[in-house]
Design a protein around this motif. Sequence first.
Motif, short mmCIF file in Angstrom:
data_model
loop_
_atom_site.label_atom_id
_atom_site.label_comp_id
_atom_site.label_asym_id
_atom_site.label_seq_id
_atom_site.Cartn_x
_atom_site.Cartn_y
_atom_site.Cartn_z
N ASN A 1 -2.18 1.76 10.00
CA ASN A 1 -2.49 0.93 8.84
C ASN A 1 -3.80 1.38 8.20
O ASN A 1 -3.89 1.49 6.97
CB ASN A 1 -2.57 -0.54 9.26
CG ASN A 1 -2.85 -1.45 8.08
OD1 ASN A 1 -2.16 -1.40 7.07
ND2 ASN A 1 -3.89 -2.27 8.18
N GLU B 1 -4.47 2.87 4.53
CA GLU B 1 -5.49 2.26 3.65
C GLU B 1 -6.50 3.27 3.14
O GLU B 1 -7.04 3.12 2.04
CB GLU B 1 -6.20 1.13 4.41
CG GLU B 1 -5.27 -0.05 4.63
CD GLU B 1 -5.92 -1.26 5.28
OE1 GLU B 1 -5.27 -2.30 5.36
OE2 GLU B 1 -7.08 -1.16 5.73
N LYS C 1 0.82 -1.21 0.00
CA LYS C 1 0.00 0.00 0.00
C LYS C 1 0.85 1.26 0.00
O LYS C 1 0.45 2.30 -0.51
CB LYS C 1 -0.96 -0.01 1.19
CG LYS C 1 -0.31 -0.09 2.54
CD LYS C 1 -1.30 -0.48 3.64
CE LYS C 1 -1.42 -1.97 3.76
NZ LYS C 1 -2.39 -2.47 4.73
N ASP D 1 -4.76 -5.98 -0.71
CA ASP D 1 -5.17 -5.61 0.65
C ASP D 1 -6.64 -6.03 0.80
O ASP D 1 -7.46 -5.75 -0.09
CB ASP D 1 -5.03 -4.08 0.79
CG ASP D 1 -4.63 -3.67 2.19
OD1 ASP D 1 -4.73 -4.51 3.10
OD2 ASP D 1 -4.22 -2.49 2.37
N SER D 2 -6.99 -6.69 1.91
CA SER D 2 -8.31 -7.33 2.00
C SER D 2 -9.45 -6.31 1.89
O SER D 2 -10.46 -6.58 1.23
CB SER D 2 -8.44 -8.11 3.30
OG SER D 2 -8.19 -7.27 4.40
N GLU D 3 -9.27 -5.13 2.50
CA GLU D 3 -10.34 -4.12 2.46
C GLU D 3 -10.56 -3.64 1.02
O GLU D 3 -11.69 -3.46 0.57
CB GLU D 3 -9.98 -2.91 3.34
CG GLU D 3 -9.87 -3.19 4.82
CD GLU D 3 -8.55 -3.87 5.22
OE1 GLU D 3 -7.71 -4.15 4.34
OE2 GLU D 3 -8.38 -4.12 6.42
MG MG Z 1 -5.78 -4.30 5.06
#
Ligand code: MG
Length: 381
Positions: free
Chosen positions: A218, A222, A125, A150-152
Motif C-alpha cells: 500500500n 502511495e 489510488k 487517501d489520508s497521506e
Molecule cells: Mg493511505
Amino acid sequence: MDFEHKISVLGSTGSIGTQTLEIAREYKGIQIKAMTAYSNADLLEKQAREFLPKVVSLTDESAAKDLKIRLADTNIKVSSGKEGLVEAAVIDDAKTVVTAVVGISGLEPTIAAIKAKKNIALANKETLVTGGHIVTALADEYGVNILPVDSEHSAIFQSLQGCKDTNEIKRIILTASGGPFFGKTRKELKNVTPSDALKHPNWNMGAKVTIDSSTLVNKGLEVMEAKWLFGCDNIKVLVHRQSVVHSMVEFVDNGVIAQLGAPDMRLPIQYALTYPNRLPMKNNELDFIKYGSLTFDEPDTDTFYALSLAFDAMKCGGIKPTVFNSADEAAVEMFLKGKLSYLGISEAIGKALDKIENIENPTVEQIFEADRASREIVYGM
Ligand code: MG
Ligand code: NDP
C-alpha cells in the motif's frame, strides 16, 4: 453553513463509500446522484432508499437483476456491468465523483468522469498508479481537480495550501503505520494467515488495502500516487506507528509542514468534498495527551521488500507500475483464498516485474493487456 454539492459515489458499499455517505448524512447539502457497488445488492438497496439517487449500478449482472426487482417501486434507474459504472461516473447532475472502488476497475470510469468534466475525489489510488500519465494529462486538458482522499495525500495537499511554487518542495515524507507485522523478520512471517494480516492496528479498511498495508505494498502504491498528484518523485517513507502525522512536506529551507489528526478517514473524505472550505466534524478530536509521544522509524525493506520494488517500478515508469499493481491484486486475491502464502505476495510482484518488458507511455489498452499478463503470471504460481 450553506453548502451544496452534488456527487456520485463509485463503490458506495465499501469502507470509503459508507464513510462518504456518513458525511452526506451529516451535511444534507451533499446530494448523491449515483452510487455503485460490485455485487452487494442488500446494502445498495438500503443506501438507494435513503439517498434517492437517480442511478444505481452493480457490476455483477445477476445481482443487478435482483436489485432491479427490489427497487421496482421507486424511480431509481438500475444499471449493470462496466457500462453501469461509467454511466454513474458521467451522470449529468453530479459535479464530483468519489472513486472508492478497489483496484484497476477504477481507471476507466475515472477517465470517463474527467472527460465529462467532473472533479475527482480520488480514493482509488490504483487509477493513478496504472494510468497516472493519462489521467493527470486529461485533468489538465478538461480543467478538473483531482482531490486526494487517501489520508497521506490529503495531508500533503493540506500541507501545500499556501505553497505557490512547487520548486520550493524539497521532498515529500509519507508516513506508514507499519501494519500488524512491524518489527517481524521474513522468517517469522512464513505462516501468516489471512485473518492475521486482516488485523490492522489503526485503520478499519477494505480487505485488499488492509493486506496491502501489512505488506507495505500500500505504501508503495502511495509513493506512485504521490508522484502523480504532486509532481515530485523525491519521496521518503517513514514508519510512524501512531498514524497521527498523516504525512509531511519538507521545503527547500528545511521547514517541514505536516497535517495531524486522529486516524479517521472522514476528515480527508470531507475535505475533498468541501475544499477549499472546512466544515465542523464530530467525534474526531486529536487527544495529544492520549498519545503522549510520536515515533518515527526507517521502514524495513528487507522484510517488506515490495516497498523497494515499488520505488524501482516508479523510477522505471511506463508499464511497470501497472505490473506491480496487477500482480499484487492477483496475489492478494490468491492469498485470501488460501492459494498463495503471505510471503508469496511480494515474490509474485517481483516475478511479474522481472518477466514483463517495459513499455513507455502505455495506452489504456496496453495497460489492460499488462494487467492480464501480470495476473496470468501470478495465477500460474
Ligand atoms: Mg493511505
Ligand atoms: P472496500 O473493499 O471496502 O470497498 C470497495 C467498493 O468497491 C465496494 O463498494 C465494492 O462493492 C466495490 N467494488 C469492488 N470491486 C469492484 C469492481 N471490480 N468493480 C466495481 N466495483 C467494485 O474498499 P475500500 O473502501 O477500503 O477502498 C476503496 C479504495 O480506496 C481502494 O482503492 C483503496 O486503496 C482506497 N483507500 C481506502 C482507504 C480506507 O480507509 N478504506 C484509505 C485510503 C485509500 P461490493 O461491496 O459489492 O463488493
